[in-house]
Design an enzyme around this catalytic site. Structure first.
Site, PDB file in Angstrom:
ATOM      1  N   GLY A 123       0.765  -1.238   0.004  1.00  0.00           N
ATOM      2  CA  GLY A 123       0.069  -0.041  -0.152  1.00  0.00           C
ATOM      3  C   GLY A 123       0.806   1.462  -0.071  1.00  0.00           C
ATOM      4  N   CYS A 124       2.050   0.940  -0.268  1.00  0.00           N
ATOM      5  CA  CYS A 124       2.969   2.248  -0.208  1.00  0.00           C
ATOM      6  C   CYS A 124       3.419   2.959  -1.580  1.00  0.00           C
ATOM      7  CB  CYS A 124       4.403   1.994   0.658  1.00  0.00           C
ATOM      8  SG  CYS A 124       5.320   0.567  -0.716  1.00  0.00           S
ATOM      9  N   GLY A 125       2.826   2.204  -2.620  1.00  0.00           N
ATOM     10  CA  GLY A 125       3.138   2.861  -3.659  1.00  0.00           C
ATOM     11  C   GLY A 125       4.324   2.559  -4.314  1.00  0.00           C
TER      12      GLY A 125
END
Length: 275
Positions: A123-125
């Site tokens: 979910g950090c990209g």
């Protein structure tokens, strides 16, 4: 002085728990407000290699790193069990950590066969980036821009809600908006991904010929480091977030002369950058 970040805390033991939040100075927009301090979370770029093969870089909190690597390896089907992880060697840098993981031959060959199909899920990209240089890139600093007038941030959350059409009906979308020099919302773009929403806005602004240095841009999501990267590359003057930044985010905004403002739920807006 508007913003000051205290010296970073060493990670210490390879699987040490997360360090205490670091205090960062800020100034509220209220006239005559004193400089105060807020505790912000830390983050680092973690690069993982398996048997010398670079696999991913992601932004993580600097604690329990070995636990994260074990969980990441199992949850992404790189190994079937922890028995296939033979060794984890961590090398620490100022804003990053390199993890060299030794896994079984069976797991390594399976990884090479399927690595193109692997999708990052932290979910950090930044999952899928294969070099720390890409996670912590060299960026051209901006020319300092004036801060937006305080009155342009009043009632901001309500104005965002009015502009975020799809978000009101679904409750599941991030938004990125640009407000002009007079404080009027000019563009709003929405997406399930916070990075996608900002990319859509940047594309729309450039297509419309909107000056990114004038006015300010707002993200409704957590102000992560990769959003700072995008803002600097798009030559923004001011980035406003509805969620608190991390220490590293503040450091990068200050370094590249990007105005960074946090608008809390119940308090006055907080200026974290410039110094």
């Amino acid at each position: 002085m508007i913003c000051r970040v205290e010296p970073s805390v060493a990670i210490g033991d390879a699987n040490a728990p997360a360090p205490q939040p670091l205090n960062v100075s800020y100034r509220e927009y209220d006239e005559g407000a004193q400089v105060a301090q807020a505790a912000l979370a830390a983050e680092i770029a973690l690069a993982i290699t398996y048997n010398g093969l670079s696999q991913a870089v992601m932004m993580v909190s600097p604690g329990n790193i070995e636990d994260f690597i074990r969980g990441f390896s199992v949850s992404n089907a790189i190994v079937d069990s922890l028995d296939e992880i033979y060794d984890i060697q961590l090398t620490h840098f100022d804003q990053a950590c390199q993890a060299d993981v030794e896994i079984s031959s069976r797991a390594f060959w399976a990884l090479k066969d399927h690595r193109r199909q692997m999708a990052g899920t932290s979910g950090c990209g930044l999952c899928g980036v294969e070099a720390l240089e890409q996670a912590l890139p060299q960026l051209e600093s901006l020319q300092p821009a004036p801060l937006p007038p305080a009155q342009h941030l009043k009632g901001l959350r309500e104005r965002i809600e009015e502009a975020q059409i799809m978000g009101k009906s679904t409750g599941a979308l991030h938004a990125a908006l640009h407000f002009g020099a007079d404080g009027t919302a000019l563009l709003c773009r929405e997406d399930i991904g916070r990075h996608n929403a900002l990319d859509k806005l940047i594309g729309a602004m450039q297509h419309a010929g909107i000056d990114a240095r004038s006015g300010f841009t707002v993200v409704t999501s957590r102000c992560s480091l990769e959003l700072i990267h995008k803002a600097v590359r798009a030559r923004f003057g001011t980035l406003v977030s509805l969620s608190a930044p991390t220490v590293l985010t503040v450091q990068w905004a200050r370094k590249h002369h990007l105005n960074l403002i946090h608008v809390p739920h119940r308090n006055a807006p907080r200026i974290y950058s410039p110094v």
